[in-house]
Design a protein around this motif. Structure first.
Motif, PDB file in Angstrom:
ATOM      1  N   PRO A  34       0.798  -1.231   0.000  1.00  0.00           N
ATOM      2  CA  PRO A  34       0.000   0.000   0.000  1.00  0.00           C
ATOM      3  C   PRO A  34       0.831   1.281   0.000  1.00  0.00           C
ATOM      4  O   PRO A  34       0.488   2.241  -0.692  1.00  0.00           O
ATOM      5  CB  PRO A  34      -0.827  -0.123   1.285  1.00  0.00           C
ATOM      6  N   ALA A  35       1.919   1.324   0.752  1.00  0.00           N
ATOM      7  CA  ALA A  35       2.738   2.538   0.836  1.00  0.00           C
ATOM      8  C   ALA A  35       3.338   2.878  -0.528  1.00  0.00           C
ATOM      9  O   ALA A  35       3.395   4.053  -0.927  1.00  0.00           O
ATOM     10  CB  ALA A  35       3.838   2.370   1.871  1.00  0.00           C
ATOM     11  N   LEU A  36       3.793   1.860  -1.262  1.00  0.00           N
ATOM     12  CA  LEU A  36       4.344   2.078  -2.598  1.00  0.00           C
ATOM     13  C   LEU A  36       3.260   2.583  -3.541  1.00  0.00           C
ATOM     14  O   LEU A  36       3.503   3.479  -4.364  1.00  0.00           O
ATOM     15  CB  LEU A  36       4.942   0.784  -3.138  1.00  0.00           C
ATOM     16  N   ALA A  37       2.065   2.038  -3.421  1.00  0.00           N
ATOM     17  CA  ALA A  37       0.960   2.466  -4.272  1.00  0.00           C
ATOM     18  C   ALA A  37       0.646   3.941  -4.054  1.00  0.00           C
ATOM     19  O   ALA A  37       0.402   4.683  -5.010  1.00  0.00           O
ATOM     20  CB  ALA A  37      -0.282   1.616  -3.989  1.00  0.00           C
ATOM     21  N   VAL A  38       0.681   4.397  -2.805  1.00  0.00           N
ATOM     22  CA  VAL A  38       0.390   5.796  -2.490  1.00  0.00           C
ATOM     23  C   VAL A  38       1.459   6.707  -3.091  1.00  0.00           C
ATOM     24  O   VAL A  38       1.143   7.734  -3.713  1.00  0.00           O
ATOM     25  CB  VAL A  38       0.296   5.998  -0.967  1.00  0.00           C
ATOM     26  N   ARG A  39       2.729   6.339  -2.935  1.00  0.00           N
ATOM     27  CA  ARG A  39       3.813   7.164  -3.471  1.00  0.00           C
ATOM     28  C   ARG A  39       3.765   7.209  -4.993  1.00  0.00           C
ATOM     29  O   ARG A  39       3.957   8.267  -5.610  1.00  0.00           O
ATOM     30  CB  ARG A  39       5.172   6.633  -3.001  1.00  0.00           C
ATOM     31  N   THR A  40       3.513   6.052  -5.604  1.00  0.00           N
ATOM     32  CA  THR A  40       3.452   5.984  -7.071  1.00  0.00           C
ATOM     33  C   THR A  40       2.269   6.778  -7.604  1.00  0.00           C
ATOM     34  O   THR A  40       2.391   7.511  -8.592  1.00  0.00           O
ATOM     35  CB  THR A  40       3.352   4.517  -7.520  1.00  0.00           C
ATOM     36  N   ALA A  41       1.125   6.640  -6.938  1.00  0.00           N
ATOM     37  CA  ALA A  41      -0.067   7.356  -7.375  1.00  0.00           C
ATOM     38  C   ALA A  41       0.122   8.870  -7.267  1.00  0.00           C
ATOM     39  O   ALA A  41      -0.277   9.622  -8.159  1.00  0.00           O
ATOM     40  CB  ALA A  41      -1.274   6.915  -6.549  1.00  0.00           C
ATOM     41  N   SER A  42       0.752   9.313  -6.189  1.00  0.00           N
ATOM     42  CA  SER A  42       0.945  10.760  -6.011  1.00  0.00           C
ATOM     43  C   SER A  42       1.890  11.316  -7.071  1.00  0.00           C
ATOM     44  O   SER A  42       1.705  12.441  -7.543  1.00  0.00           O
ATOM     45  CB  SER A  42       1.477  11.065  -4.607  1.00  0.00           C
ATOM     46  N   ARG A  43       2.887  10.513  -7.472  1.00  0.00           N
ATOM     47  CA  ARG A  43       3.801  10.983  -8.522  1.00  0.00           C
ATOM     48  C   ARG A  43       3.085  11.048  -9.868  1.00  0.00           C
ATOM     49  O   ARG A  43       3.249  12.017 -10.618  1.00  0.00           O
ATOM     50  CB  ARG A  43       5.028  10.078  -8.620  1.00  0.00           C
ATOM     51  N   LEU A  44       2.305  10.028 -10.189  1.00  0.00           N
ATOM     52  CA  LEU A  44       1.575  10.047 -11.459  1.00  0.00           C
ATOM     53  C   LEU A  44       0.562  11.181 -11.463  1.00  0.00           C
ATOM     54  O   LEU A  44       0.377  11.858 -12.493  1.00  0.00           O
ATOM     55  CB  LEU A  44       0.874   8.707 -11.684  1.00  0.00           C
ATOM     56  N   PHE A  45      -0.082  11.434 -10.337  1.00  0.00           N
ATOM     57  CA  PHE A  45      -1.063  12.515 -10.241  1.00  0.00           C
ATOM     58  C   PHE A  45      -0.396  13.868 -10.533  1.00  0.00           C
ATOM     59  O   PHE A  45      -1.032  14.775 -11.078  1.00  0.00           O
ATOM     60  CB  PHE A  45      -1.688  12.517  -8.845  1.00  0.00           C
ATOM     61  N   GLY A  46       0.877  13.984 -10.194  1.00  0.00           N
ATOM     62  CA  GLY A  46       1.602  15.229 -10.411  1.00  0.00           C
ATOM     63  C   GLY A  46       2.368  15.284 -11.721  1.00  0.00           C
ATOM     64  O   GLY A  46       3.125  16.228 -11.944  1.00  0.00           O
ATOM     65  N   THR A  47       2.188  14.298 -12.581  1.00  0.00           N
ATOM     66  CA  THR A  47       2.890  14.274 -13.873  1.00  0.00           C
ATOM     67  C   THR A  47       1.972  14.780 -14.968  1.00  0.00           C
ATOM     68  O   THR A  47       0.947  14.162 -15.255  1.00  0.00           O
ATOM     69  CB  THR A  47       3.352  12.844 -14.215  1.00  0.00           C
ATOM     70  N   PRO A  48       2.312  15.906 -15.604  1.00  0.00           N
ATOM     71  CA  PRO A  48       1.447  16.432 -16.672  1.00  0.00           C
ATOM     72  C   PRO A  48       1.376  15.478 -17.860  1.00  0.00           C
ATOM     73  O   PRO A  48       2.385  14.945 -18.298  1.00  0.00           O
ATOM     74  CB  PRO A  48       2.141  17.745 -17.075  1.00  0.00           C
ATOM     75  N   LEU A  49       0.186  15.272 -18.343  1.00  0.00           N
ATOM     76  CA  LEU A  49      -0.047  14.475 -19.543  1.00  0.00           C
ATOM     77  C   LEU A  49      -0.910  15.285 -20.496  1.00  0.00           C
ATOM     78  O   LEU A  49      -1.792  16.013 -20.053  1.00  0.00           O
ATOM     79  CB  LEU A  49      -0.735  13.164 -19.191  1.00  0.00           C
ATOM     80  N   PRO A  50      -0.703  15.190 -21.802  1.00  0.00           N
ATOM     81  CA  PRO A  50       0.291  14.351 -22.475  1.00  0.00           C
ATOM     82  C   PRO A  50       1.710  14.865 -22.258  1.00  0.00           C
ATOM     83  O   PRO A  50       1.900  16.032 -21.904  1.00  0.00           O
ATOM     84  CB  PRO A  50      -0.099  14.464 -23.953  1.00  0.00           C
ATOM     85  N   PRO A  51       2.716  13.991 -22.444  1.00  0.00           N
ATOM     86  CA  PRO A  51       4.110  14.413 -22.262  1.00  0.00           C
ATOM     87  C   PRO A  51       4.461  15.589 -23.161  1.00  0.00           C
ATOM     88  O   PRO A  51       3.894  15.755 -24.242  1.00  0.00           O
ATOM     89  CB  PRO A  51       4.907  13.160 -22.657  1.00  0.00           C
ATOM     90  N   ARG A  52       5.415  16.384 -22.709  1.00  0.00           N
ATOM     91  CA  ARG A  52       5.804  17.568 -23.478  1.00  0.00           C
ATOM     92  C   ARG A  52       6.219  17.232 -24.899  1.00  0.00           C
ATOM     93  O   ARG A  52       5.921  17.966 -25.837  1.00  0.00           O
ATOM     94  CB  ARG A  52       6.945  18.302 -22.757  1.00  0.00           C
ATOM     95  N   TRP A  53       6.943  16.096 -25.065  1.00  0.00           N
ATOM     96  CA  TRP A  53       7.472  15.781 -26.383  1.00  0.00           C
ATOM     97  C   TRP A  53       6.379  15.350 -27.363  1.00  0.00           C
ATOM     98  O   TRP A  53       6.605  15.281 -28.576  1.00  0.00           O
ATOM     99  CB  TRP A  53       8.548  14.695 -26.288  1.00  0.00           C
ATOM    100  N   LEU A  54       5.149  15.085 -26.869  1.00  0.00           N
ATOM    101  CA  LEU A  54       4.045  14.736 -27.747  1.00  0.00           C
ATOM    102  C   LEU A  54       3.193  15.941 -28.126  1.00  0.00           C
ATOM    103  O   LEU A  54       2.330  15.847 -28.999  1.00  0.00           O
ATOM    104  CB  LEU A  54       3.147  13.687 -27.075  1.00  0.00           C
ATOM    105  N   GLN A  55       3.421  17.068 -27.487  1.00  0.00           N
ATOM    106  CA  GLN A  55       2.599  18.240 -27.736  1.00  0.00           C
ATOM    107  C   GLN A  55       3.097  19.015 -28.964  1.00  0.00           C
ATOM    108  O   GLN A  55       4.294  19.155 -29.171  1.00  0.00           O
ATOM    109  CB  GLN A  55       2.601  19.161 -26.516  1.00  0.00           C
TER     110      GLN A  55
END
Length: 294
Positions: A34-55
């Motif tokens: 669970p702790a890893l899931a929380v850390r991973t989810a918070s990082r993905l939540f803070g990652t802008p999508l779509p990636p810059r190189w696709l814009q």
């Protein structure tokens, strides 16, 4: 939570096979670690999508001056025209996953009124360094840019923000950022609601979502409720214009209405058929904003 908003959020995160696989892995990890899931989810939540190189970003005309300012552990990119006009500054902020080029039509409209637009590209967006960002950082960036411009002798007429940039602008102004006026274009009213949408899309339990939100709030030193209209709006004294499309599927029209109701004296302009992004290049919207800031 409206059906259209949920569909838009799902489409935002489920456009690639990689993210679909990541969703399965994240769902499994919240049961096993669970702790890893929380850390991973918070990082993905803070990652802008779509990636810059696709814009697909517009090529900037040679008359625009582009500079990078170090900011926290990333950078901010500022776009301005140093020669003219020499009028009051208007700081323009894009939304989540966006870039400064989306604000160019509005910048041109403001220039025609003798105002000096300064476009800000947030960390992890466009040319700016960084891999993650969030709403609190957007707000801090606007406060920093506005204060630094004022220190350099510029008179800051207004903050103008689109989507998450609008939410950040409202919060910054509510905390004393020195700007005379505020324009909110399609603002979201509840950051917490987006954690719920995110959790739904990735199959996260409510317990995981709550821990993710708590982790983000602890790291940033601020509660998500402090960005909501009921909290930020009542502290805004500057004249405010809110523009929101009734058919916006990203941030429902009720979000803009909530800000207009919460900010004393704010004026709400409702549009039809523009959705979330066409608002930024519609001639009537551009004229409305320019007239308000003139």
């Amino acid at each position: 939570m409206t059906r259209s908003t949920l569909q838009a959020t799902s489409a935002f995160y489920q456009t690639s096979p990689g993210l679909k696989a990541f969703r399965l892995a994240l769902g499994a990890s919240q049961r096993l670690w669970p702790a890893l899931a929380v850390r991973t989810a918070s990082r993905l939540f803070g990652t802008p999508l779509p990636p810059r190189w696709l814009q697909r970003r517009p090529a900037w005309d040679a008359c625009w001056h582009i500079e990078s300012w170090p900011f926290e552990d990333a950078s901010l990119t500022l776009y301005s025209q140093p020669v003219a006009p020499h009028g009051p500054v208007v700081v323009l902020a894009h939304g989540w996953g966006g870039h400064a080029g989306q604000m160019l039509p509005l910048a041109a409209a403001l220039q025609r009124q003798g105002l000096r637009p300064v476009l800000v590209e947030m960390p992890a967006h466009g040319r700016s360094r960084g891999s993650t960002s969030n709403l609190p950082q957007f707000a801090r960036a606007l406060d920093y840019v506005t204060a630094r411009l004022a220190q350099e002798g510029f008179r800051v007429r207004a903050l103008v923000g689109h989507s998450l940039g609008a939410n950040a602008a409202a919060h910054a102004l509510s905390r004393g950022t020195p700007a005379q006026r505020l324009v909110l274009l399609a603002p979201p009213a509840s950051p917490r609601e987006y954690t719920r949408l995110f959790a739904h899309v990735f199959g996260l339990s409510e317990a995981t979502r709550e821990r993710m939100q708590a982790l983000i709030e602890a790291r940033e030193g601020i509660l998500m409720t402090q960005f909501e209209p009921a909290s930020a709006g009542r502290r805004i004294t500057a004249p405010t214009l809110v523009l929101h499309d009734r058919g916006d599927s990203i941030n429902p029209f009720a979000d803009g209405q909530a800000f207009a109701d919460a900010i004393p004296g704010a004026r709400l302009v409702a549009t039809e058929g523009l959705g979330h992004r066409k608002l930024l290049k519609d001639a009537s919207v551009l004229d409305e904003v320019a007239a308000f800031l003139r």
